[in-house]
Design a protein around this motif. Structure first.
Motif, PDB file in Angstrom:
ATOM      1  N   VAL A 109       0.844  -1.198   0.000  1.00 59.66           N
ATOM      2  CA  VAL A 109       0.000   0.000   0.000  1.00 59.66           C
ATOM      3  C   VAL A 109       0.884   1.255   0.000  1.00 59.66           C
ATOM      4  CG1 VAL A 109      -1.757   1.275   1.246  1.00 59.66           C
ATOM      5  CG2 VAL A 109      -1.820  -1.191   1.228  1.00 59.66           C
ATOM      6  N   ARG A 110       1.921   1.225   0.823  1.00 59.14           N
ATOM      7  CA  ARG A 110       2.792   2.392   0.916  1.00 59.14           C
ATOM      8  C   ARG A 110       3.549   2.622  -0.397  1.00 59.14           C
ATOM      9  NH1 ARG A 110       7.868   3.748   1.904  1.00 59.14           N
ATOM     10  NH2 ARG A 110       8.535   1.580   1.918  1.00 59.14           N
ATOM     11  N   LEU A 111       4.065   1.522  -0.982  1.00 56.11           N
ATOM     12  CA  LEU A 111       4.806   1.652  -2.241  1.00 56.11           C
ATOM     13  C   LEU A 111       3.899   2.159  -3.351  1.00 56.11           C
ATOM     14  CD1 LEU A 111       7.015  -1.558  -2.075  1.00 56.11           C
ATOM     15  CD2 LEU A 111       7.836   0.789  -2.181  1.00 56.11           C
ATOM     16  N   VAL A 112       2.665   1.655  -3.381  1.00 53.94           N
ATOM     17  CA  VAL A 112       1.734   2.118  -4.414  1.00 53.94           C
ATOM     18  C   VAL A 112       1.445   3.608  -4.215  1.00 53.94           C
ATOM     19  CG1 VAL A 112      -0.655   1.949  -5.226  1.00 53.94           C
ATOM     20  CG2 VAL A 112       0.694  -0.125  -4.893  1.00 53.94           C
ATOM     21  N   ALA A 113       1.215   4.007  -2.959  1.00 52.63           N
ATOM     22  CA  ALA A 113       0.930   5.427  -2.703  1.00 52.63           C
ATOM     23  C   ALA A 113       2.114   6.297  -3.111  1.00 52.63           C
ATOM     24  CB  ALA A 113       0.587   5.648  -1.237  1.00 52.63           C
ATOM     25  N   SER A 114       3.336   5.833  -2.822  1.00 53.61           N
ATOM     26  CA  SER A 114       4.464   6.721  -3.093  1.00 53.61           C
ATOM     27  C   SER A 114       4.928   6.640  -4.543  1.00 53.61           C
ATOM     28  CB  SER A 114       5.625   6.456  -2.129  1.00 53.61           C
ATOM     29  OG  SER A 114       6.296   5.298  -2.486  1.00 53.61           O
ATOM     30  N   ASN A 115       4.481   5.631  -5.294  1.00 51.12           N
ATOM     31  CA  ASN A 115       4.897   5.546  -6.694  1.00 51.12           C
ATOM     32  C   ASN A 115       3.811   5.938  -7.698  1.00 51.12           C
ATOM     33  OD1 ASN A 115       7.733   4.652  -6.821  1.00 51.12           O
ATOM     34  ND2 ASN A 115       6.951   2.986  -5.578  1.00 51.12           N
ATOM     35  N   SER A 116       2.575   6.084  -7.227  1.00 53.12           N
ATOM     36  CA  SER A 116       1.511   6.513  -8.144  1.00 53.12           C
ATOM     37  C   SER A 116       1.506   8.038  -8.186  1.00 53.12           C
ATOM     38  CB  SER A 116       0.153   5.996  -7.674  1.00 53.12           C
ATOM     39  OG  SER A 116       0.211   4.604  -7.537  1.00 53.12           O
ATOM     40  N   ILE A 117       2.599   8.574  -8.716  1.00 51.49           N
ATOM     41  CA  ILE A 117       2.843  10.009  -8.604  1.00 51.49           C
ATOM     42  C   ILE A 117       1.745  10.838  -9.255  1.00 51.49           C
ATOM     43  CG2 ILE A 117       4.462  11.824  -9.273  1.00 51.49           C
ATOM     44  CD1 ILE A 117       6.633   9.613  -8.997  1.00 51.49           C
ATOM     45  N   ASN A 118       1.203  10.339 -10.376  1.00 51.02           N
ATOM     46  CA  ASN A 118       0.199  11.120 -11.089  1.00 51.02           C
ATOM     47  C   ASN A 118      -1.084  11.306 -10.287  1.00 51.02           C
ATOM     48  OD1 ASN A 118       1.884  11.406 -13.258  1.00 51.02           O
ATOM     49  ND2 ASN A 118       1.198   9.482 -14.187  1.00 51.02           N
ATOM     50  N   ILE A 119      -1.347  10.376  -9.381  1.00 51.43           N
ATOM     51  CA  ILE A 119      -2.580  10.476  -8.597  1.00 51.43           C
ATOM     52  C   ILE A 119      -2.304  11.073  -7.227  1.00 51.43           C
ATOM     53  CG2 ILE A 119      -4.510   9.177  -7.630  1.00 51.43           C
ATOM     54  CD1 ILE A 119      -3.806   7.008  -9.785  1.00 51.43           C
ATOM     55  N   THR A 120      -1.272  10.548  -6.546  1.00 51.21           N
ATOM     56  CA  THR A 120      -1.049  10.919  -5.146  1.00 51.21           C
ATOM     57  C   THR A 120       0.057  11.954  -4.968  1.00 51.21           C
ATOM     58  OG1 THR A 120       0.587   9.187  -4.881  1.00 51.21           O
ATOM     59  CG2 THR A 120      -1.685   8.612  -4.369  1.00 51.21           C
ATOM     60  N   ARG A 121       0.737  12.339  -6.032  1.00 48.16           N
ATOM     61  CA  ARG A 121       1.920  13.189  -5.961  1.00 48.16           C
ATOM     62  C   ARG A 121       3.057  12.518  -5.197  1.00 48.16           C
ATOM     63  NH1 ARG A 121       2.691  18.550  -6.012  1.00 48.16           N
ATOM     64  NH2 ARG A 121       3.031  18.469  -3.801  1.00 48.16           N
ATOM     65  N   GLY A 122       2.981  11.207  -5.005  1.00 46.02           N
ATOM     66  CA  GLY A 122       4.081  10.457  -4.410  1.00 46.02           C
ATOM     67  C   GLY A 122       4.527  10.986  -3.059  1.00 46.02           C
ATOM     68  N   ASP A 123       5.854  10.994  -2.855  1.00 40.47           N
ATOM     69  CA  ASP A 123       6.420  11.403  -1.573  1.00 40.47           C
ATOM     70  C   ASP A 123       6.131  12.865  -1.239  1.00 40.47           C
ATOM     71  OD1 ASP A 123       7.419   8.977  -1.194  1.00 40.47           O
ATOM     72  OD2 ASP A 123       9.512   9.455  -1.620  1.00 40.47           O
ATOM     73  N   LEU A 124       5.774  13.636  -2.244  1.00 38.81           N
ATOM     74  CA  LEU A 124       5.551  15.065  -2.001  1.00 38.81           C
ATOM     75  C   LEU A 124       4.308  15.276  -1.169  1.00 38.81           C
ATOM     76  CD1 LEU A 124       5.968  15.973  -5.713  1.00 38.81           C
ATOM     77  CD2 LEU A 124       7.713  15.545  -4.009  1.00 38.81           C
ATOM     78  N   GLY A 125       3.389  14.332  -1.253  1.00 40.83           N
ATOM     79  CA  GLY A 125       2.205  14.419  -0.422  1.00 40.83           C
ATOM     80  C   GLY A 125       1.104  15.266  -1.024  1.00 40.83           C
ATOM     81  N   LEU A 126      -0.107  14.994  -0.564  1.00 39.97           N
ATOM     82  CA  LEU A 126      -1.273  15.756  -1.006  1.00 39.97           C
ATOM     83  C   LEU A 126      -1.595  16.822   0.027  1.00 39.97           C
ATOM     84  CD1 LEU A 126      -3.805  13.077  -2.276  1.00 39.97           C
ATOM     85  CD2 LEU A 126      -2.900  14.976  -3.590  1.00 39.97           C
ATOM     86  N   PRO A 127      -1.649  18.082  -0.380  1.00 38.66           N
ATOM     87  CA  PRO A 127      -2.042  19.116   0.581  1.00 38.66           C
ATOM     88  C   PRO A 127      -3.554  19.136   0.769  1.00 38.66           C
ATOM     89  CG  PRO A 127      -1.393  20.092  -1.521  1.00 38.66           C
ATOM     90  CD  PRO A 127      -1.303  18.612  -1.692  1.00 38.66           C
ATOM     91  N   LEU A 128      -3.972  19.543   1.945  1.00 39.89           N
ATOM     92  CA  LEU A 128      -5.395  19.615   2.278  1.00 39.89           C
ATOM     93  C   LEU A 128      -5.650  20.958   2.941  1.00 39.89           C
ATOM     94  CD1 LEU A 128      -6.402  16.347   4.126  1.00 39.89           C
ATOM     95  CD2 LEU A 128      -7.734  17.441   2.372  1.00 39.89           C
ATOM     96  N   GLU A 129      -6.811  21.527   2.710  1.00 40.50           N
ATOM     97  CA  GLU A 129      -7.181  22.723   3.461  1.00 40.50           C
ATOM     98  C   GLU A 129      -7.411  22.316   4.907  1.00 40.50           C
ATOM     99  OE1 GLU A 129      -7.675  26.094   2.854  1.00 40.50           O
ATOM    100  OE2 GLU A 129      -6.420  25.555   1.140  1.00 40.50           O
TER     101      GLU A 129
END
Lengths: 403, 300, 312
Positions: C127-147
C-alpha cells in the motif's frame, strides 16, 4: 605605544563591549530546517547549516542585528515533507522564531511554507528550485536562489549546442526532479523541437537503477541528463557508467543538479565523473563580491572544506533576512515582509532584488548567476575544472573535451 | 519487445542480484527451520555487518580480507547474544507469554529491530558511509554483461560462502544436528542432540551470514542506519516462496526473485517493481503456504 | 477476579485519564504542546485499535499505520479531486479503511503468528509503495495538501480527545458485550472456541474490520489536522511506534495503549532537545517489557496496588 595602536585597542574594546552587550540582549531567533539524517541529503543539509552558522557568527561578532545577537534554532527534516511541516510548526509556535531559512529541498519548502503562510512568518527559501514554490504567490516566501525554469532554459540551450538528437533524463520522484525534467522538455520544445526527449522517474530510496538503465545500453542517447540528488544520484551515475552508456564517445553526461561541488562527490564517483558537464551555480572562476571571500574563508576555517554554492545560498538567505530586520528596525512579520520586498542588497553572489511579477518570477531573484563547467580529471577540484560556458554567454562546444 | 542482448543483460543482472538475496535470506530460513519464528530484526544484522566492515576497514585501516571475516564474526556474536538473552522463552517456557510464543517472537524481534536502528543512528550518526571496495574498477566485462568490479568480487565471495554453508549443513556433525532439529525438535532432543546449542548456533550463523552480505554490498549500497529494511523485506519474500525453513528452496527462490524483479521492471512496471515480491508473498501464504517445493501439511 | 470487573476498572481509569486531559487547556494554552497532545491522541487511537486485534483477539497485524494511511488518503484524495467537505472526507477515509480491512481480515483469517505478521507487513508495504509511486494520482512522496479544517489548536485538541473518547467507549461496549467473550475465547484457544459454537470467521473478520476502520478514522482526522498527507504515515516505523506504545502501556488492557501513547509521544517530544536518545530508550523498554513483564506499565501499577487492596 603608538597612537595607532591605542586607536586599535580602543576600537577593539569598543567592538567587544558592543558584542558583549549584544549577547546580553534578547536574541533574535531565526528558524532553520535542514536535512540531518537520511533519506534526505545530509550533505546538502550540512553545507547549509555550516554556512548559516558561519554567517550568524560573523553577524554576532559585529555586534548582532539591532544590538541583539542572532540565534539559529535548527531542526532536522530527514528530507521528508511531513517532518519539514512539523519542524516549521514547532519553530514558529514553540521557539517563536522571526523567520525561517535554510530549507534546501523543494518538497520540504512546499510543505513548510504552508505553515509559514498560515502564521504569516517570513520564509526565505535557500535551495528549493521548484517553480511551484513561486507560483503559489505567498507574500511571506522569498527566493534568493536558483529556480527550475532557469536551469531548464540553461540545460536546453546547452543540449542544443551539443548537437544532440536524442536525450534521456533520469529524474528523482520529487517536486524538484519531476518539475525540472518536465521543464527541460518544455524548453527543448521551444528552442530545439527536433530533439527527441524523454525522462524516467526513479525512486530516490531505491538502491539499484539497472533495470531502468540497461535498455539504454543497446541504443544509447546523445545526452543523458541527471536530475537527481545524492546519494541516489551517485548510484545512478555509477551504474550509467558501469553499463557503458555515459559519459562515452557517443553520449554526453549533463549534470543539471550541480553535483560536482559536493564534498563527498569523489568519495562516491570515480571514472563516472570524468568528462561530466556540470550546471554550476558557483565556480571559483566566477566574479563575486568582496563578501564572498570573507564568508568563504570563514567557512574553510570552520569546516576545512572549500566554499560551495550552498554555502553562499545559505549565507545570502540569512543576510537578506537580517538586512530586512535592520531596515525595518523591527522583527514584526508585516514590517519584515515589506522590507524584504524592497530588498536591494549585495550579498555573496551579487546584488539581490526580488521581482513582484506573478508566476514563477514571484519574489524571485531573477538574475541568479550560473556557469557550465566540465570535469576533465578524476578527483579534480571544481576550481581546476575549465568553464565551457561563462555567465551570460552560450556554451562553447570548442572548449569541450571529448571522452 | 525484448532484444536478445537486453534479455541477456537482464538475466545476468537478475541472477547476480538473486545471489545476494540468497546470502541475505538463508539465515532467516535457518532460524525459521529451527525455532519456527520470523526474526523481524534480520535486516539489522545486515546493517550491523555493513557498519562493522566499513568501520574496521575504512576507519581502523585493517586490510579488507581481514575486515570481511571480522564483519561475519561480529554479526555472529551479535546473533549468539540475541539468542541467549531474548529467544530462550520460546522453548524454555519462561517469561509471561505462555501459549503466545509466536506473538512474543514478533514483538521482541520487532523491538530489537527498532533498538538497533536507533542505537546506530545515535551512536554512529545518521550519515551514510561508503565502504572501500574489494575491487575498485568501475566497469568489468563479464561475458555479455558489464558490471562493477565490486559486484563481481561480491558475487564470487557469496558463491563461496553459500557453497561452504551447503557443505557444512550436509556433512558436519553440527550441520546435521541443525537439520535434525529443523525436522523434529523433540525427536532430535531424544536422540541426544543439544537443541538449545543448535538454536544458538543457528542464530549466530544467521547473524554472521546477513552481516557478511551487508559487508559485501556496503561499497555498492552505502551503510546507513535504515539500510536493513530492504534486505529484510526481500528475505521474508524469499523464505515464504522457498517454503518456510527450507534452505535449497530459499536459494532457488532468491534467484527467481532476482529474475522476476529484473525482467518485471522492464516488461511490467519499473515504478512498482518492489511490490512484485510482496504480492507473491501474500499469494503464496494464502494458496501455497508450503512454498515452491515444500510438502503439504505444514501447520499455518 | 472476573474479566468484567477488570474491564470496568480499566474503563474507569481511562475515563479519569481522559478527564484530566480535557482539563489541561485550562492550565496550558501553549500552541506547540497542544499540537503534541493532538498527535499523542492520534497514536492513542491507533494503539487502541491495534490492541483490539493483538491484545484481545490474538491477531498480530503489522499494518495499523497502513490503515491510518489509507484513511488519510481517502480523505485527501476525495478532497483533492471531488472537493468533498471534511465531515464527508472523514467518513470516506474511515469507511474505505474499514472495507479494505474487512477484505484483508477475511483473507488472512486462517493465518497465525509469523504468517499473519508477514502477510500484513507485506500488505502494508505494498500500500505504501503504491501510494508513493503513483505520482500522477497521489503526488508520491511530495504528499497531497489539504485545506485545514480549522486552525485553532484548542479546538483541534478537543476534536481529537472526543475522537479518542468515542473510540474508547466503542471498544468498551464491544468488549463488555458477548463479542468480547468470543474474541477472548478465540485468542486463548481458537479450536476450543469453534467447538463451543463461536463463529470464528465472523468475529475475527469483524475485529479486523473494526480495528482497521478505527485506524482509518484516526488517519483521516490527522490528515485534516496536518493538512498534508504523505506515504510516510504508513511507514513500518510508525507501526513500530504503535506496537511500542501498546507494549509499554500494557497489551490486552483498555487503558494500556492510551497511557503508552501519551507517555511515549509526550516524553519523546520533551527529550527532543537532549540528544534524541528517546527512541533508543523506548525500543529497549519494549524488549524489557516483552521479555520480563507482558502486562506493561498498567500491569505494574496493578501489581503495586494489589497487596494494599488485600489489606483493606
Amino acid at each position: 605605544m603608538t597612537y595607532a595602536s591605542h586607536l586599535t585597542i580602543a576600537a577593539f574594546a569598543f567592538s567587544t563591549s558592543l558584542a558583549a552587550s549584544a549577547c546580553a540582549a534578547d536574541p533574535i531567533k531565526v528558524g532553520v530546517t535542514v536535512t540531518q539524517s537520511p533519506p534526505g541529503s545530509v550533505v546538502q543539509g550540512t553545507q547549509v547549516k555550516d554556512g548559516l552558522e558561519v554567517v550568524a557568527k560573523m553577524l554576532n561578532d559585529q555586534g548582532g542585528v539591532l544590538g541583539r545577537p542572532i540565534e539559529l534554532v535548527i531542526e532536522d527534516t530527514q528530507g521528508l515533507p511531513e517532518k519539514a511541516r512539523a519542524a516549521v510548526e514547532k519553530l514558529i509556535t514553540r521557539d517563536k522564531v522571526v523567520g525561517i531559512v535554510g530549507e534546501h529541498q523543494s518538497s520540504n519548502v512546499l510543505a513548510g511554507m504552508e505553515v509559514a503562510h498560515r502564521y504569516h512568518i517570513p520564509y526565505i527559501n535557500t535551495n528549493g528550485w521548484a517553480d511551484a514554490i513561486r507560483e503559489k504567490g505567498y507574500p511571506e516566501v522569498f527566493n534568493p536562489n536558483n529556480y527550475n525554469r532557469r536551469v531548464a532554459m540553461a540545460a536546453a540551450e546547452s543540449i542544443k549546442k551539443l548537437g544532440a538528437k536524442k536525450v534521456v533524463a533520469f529524474a528523482e520522484n520529487t517536486d524538484y526532479g519531476i518539475g525540472l525534467a518536465k521543464g527541460i522538455g518544455e524548453q527543448l520544445k521551444t528552442v530545439a523541437p527536433e530533439i527527441s526527449y524523454r525522462f524516467d522517474t526513479l525512486d530516490r530510496a531505491a538502491k539499484d537503477y539497472l533495470p531502468a538503465i540497461l535498455p539504454l545500453r543497446a541504443d544509447p542517447p546523445d545526452v543523458v541528463v541527471d536530475v537527481m540528488l545524492p546519494p541516489a544520484a551517485y548510484i545512478m551515475m555509477n551504474q550509467v557508467y558501469e553499463q557503458g552508456v555515459a559519459p562515452s564517445a557517443k553520449t554526453w553526461f549533463y549534470d543539471a543538479s550541480g553535483l560536482a561541488d559536493y564534498p563527498d562527490f569523489w568519495q562516491n564517483i570515480k571514472e563516472a565523473g570524468k568528462d561530466l558537464l556540470v550546471f554550476g551555480l558557483y565556480h571559483p572562476k566566477m566574479k563575486a563580491p568582496e563578501l564572498a571571500k570573507t564568508v568563504g574563508d570563514a567557512y574553510t576555517k570552520k569546516t576545512g572544506a572549500q566554499p560551495n554554492r550552498l554555502l553562499y545560498q545559505a549565507a545570502d538567505s540569512l543576510l537578506v533576512l537580517t538586512d530586512a530586520i535592520k531596515r525595518a528596525n523591527s522583527t514584526e512579520p508585516d514590517a519584515l515582509v515589506k522590507a524584504l520586498e524592497a530588498t536591494k542588497y549585495t550579498g555573496t553572489r551579487g546584488e539581490i532584488t526580488f521581482s513582484n511579477e506573478s508566476g514563477y518570477k514571484f519574489h524571485q531573484w531573477l538574475d541568479i548567476p550560473y556557469v557550465t563547467f566540465q570535469v576533465t580529471e578524476i578527483g579534480q577540484k571544481v576550481a581546476d575544472s575549465p568553464l565551457v560556458e561563462q555567465p551570460g554567454q552560450p556554451l562553447d562546444p570548442s572548449k569541450l573535451a571529448h571522452p | 519487445m525484448l532484444s536478445g542482448a537486453l534479455a541477456a543483460d537482464l538475466a545476468v543482472n537478475g541472477l547476480v542480484t538473486g545471489l545476494f538475496y540468497g546470502l541475505m535470506a538463508i539465515g532467516l530460513a535457518l532460524i525459521f527451520g529451527v525455532l519456527r519464528i520470523v526474526n523481524f530484526a534480520h535486516g539489522e544484522f545486515y546493517m550491523v555487518g555493513a557498519y562493522a566492515y566499513t568501520i574496521i576497514a575504512a576507519r581502523l585501516g585493517v586490510p579488507l580480507f581481514v575486515a570481511l571475516p571480522s564483519a561475519f564474526l561480529f554479526g555472529a556474536a551479535l546473533g549468539w547474544v540475541v539468542e541467549r538473552t531474548l529467544m530462550r522463552p520460546l522453548y524454555a517456557n519462561i517469561g509471561s507469554w505462555g501459549l503466545m510464543r509466536d506473538e512474543y517472537a514478533v514483538i521482541v524481534t520487532f523491538g530489537l529491530s527498532l533498538l538497533l536502528v536507533n542505537l546506530v543512528d545515535k551512536a554512529i550518526g545518521p550519515y551514510a558511509f561508503r565502504a572501500p571496495a574489494l575491487v575498485s574498477a568501475s566497469r568489468v566485462v563479464v561475458g555479455p554483461a558489464l558490471m562493477s568490479g565490486q559486484k563481481v568480487a561480491a558475487a564470487v565471495v557469496t558463491l563461496a560462502a553459500l557453497a561452504l554453508i551447503a557443505l557444512f549443513l550436509r556433512f558436519s556433525y553440527w550441520g546435521r544436528a541443525v537439520r535434525a532439529v529443523s525436522q523434529n525438535r523433540l525427536g532430535a532432543s531424544l536422540a541426544g542432540i543439544d537443541a538449545t546449542a543448535v538454536s544458538s548456533l543457528v542464530f549466530a550463523l544467521a547473524g554472521g551470514l546477513a552481516a557478511l552480505a551487508g559487508a559485501l554490498l556496503s561499497p555498492i549500497i552505502n551503510a546507513s542506519p535504515d539500510v536493513g529494511a530492504f534486505p529484510a523485506i526481500k528475505s521474508y519474500v524469499i523464505v515464504v516462496l522457498g517454503g518456510m525453513g527450507s534452505i535449497p528452496g530459499a536459494f532457488v527462490a532468491s534467484l527467481l526473485l532476482g529474475l522476476v524483479e529484473s525482467f518485471g521492471a522492464v516488461l511490467v512496471s519499473y515504478q512498482y517493481r518492489d511490490t512484485f515480491g510482496l504480492v507473491l508473498l501474500i499469494l503464496f501464504l494464502l494458496f501455497r503456504p508450503q512454498g515452491l517445493f515444500g510438502e503439504r501439511g505444514r501447520e499455518v | 477476579m472476573s474479566g468484567d470487573i477488570r474491564l470496568r476498572r480499566e474503563f474507569i481509569a481511562t475515563s479519569l485519564l481522559l478527564l484530566v486531559l480535557a482539563l489541561l487547556p485550562l492550565a496550558m494554552r501553549d500552541v506547540y504542546w497542544l499540537g503534541v497532545l493532538v498527535v499523542s491522541a492520534y497514536f492513542a487511537i491507533l494503539a487502541s485499535s491495534w490492541n483490539l486485534l493483538a491484545g484481545f483477539t490474538g491477531q498480530f497485524s503489522l499494518a495499523p499505520a497502513a490503515f491510518a494511511m489509507i484513511g488519510a488518503y481517502g480523505a485527501a484524495l476525495s478532497a483533492a479531486y471531488y472537493n468533498v467537505p471534511p465531515l464527508i472526507g472523514l467518513l470516506i477515509g474511515t469507511v474505505s479503511a474499514g472495507l479494505i480491512g474487512l477484505v484483508l481480515g477475511r483473507i488472512v483469517m486462517r493465518l497465525r503468528g509469523p504468517y499473519l505478521a508477514l502477510t500484513t507487513l507485506s500488505f502494508a508495504e505494498i500500500v505504501r509503495l503504491v501510494a508513493s509511486n503513483s505520482i500522477n494520482i497521489t503526488r508520491g512522496d511530495l504528499g497531497l495538501p489539504l485545506e485545514p479544517w480549522f486552525n485553532d489548536r484548542v479546538i483541534w485538541f478537543y476534536v481529537f480527545l472526543s475522537a479518542l473518547t468515542f473510540v474508547i467507549c466503542g471498544l468498551y461496549l464491544l468488549l463488555r458485550s458477548q463479542a468480547g467473550l468470543f474474541l477472548e475465547a478465540i485468542r486463548d484457544d481458537e479450536i476450543a472456541a469453534a467447538r463451543s459454537g463461536v463463529r470464528i470467521v465472523f468475529w475475527k473478520t469483524a475485529a479486523f474490520a473494526i480495528s482497521s476502520a478505527a485506524a482509518g478514522f484516526a488517519g483521516a482526522l490527522y490528515a485534516y489536522f496536518a493538512s498534508l498527507v504523505t506515504p510516510e504515515l504508513g511507514l513500518v516505523q510508525q507501526t513500530g511506534l504503535v506496537v511500542s506504545m501498546t507494549v509499554i502501556g500494557g497489551m490486552g488492557s483498555l487503558i494500556g495503549p492510551v497511557v503508552g501513547a501519551f507517555l511515549v509521544y509526550v516524553t519523546s517530544e520533551w527529550l527532543r532537545d537532549v540528544g534524541g536518545w528517546q527512541l533508543v530508550i523506548f525500543a529497549a523498554l519494549v524488549i524489557v517489557f516483552a521479555r520480563l513483564f507482558r502486562a506493561g506499565l498498567w500491569g505494574l501499577v496493578i501489581t503495586a496496588l494489589a497487596p494494599r487492596r488485600k489489606l483493606a
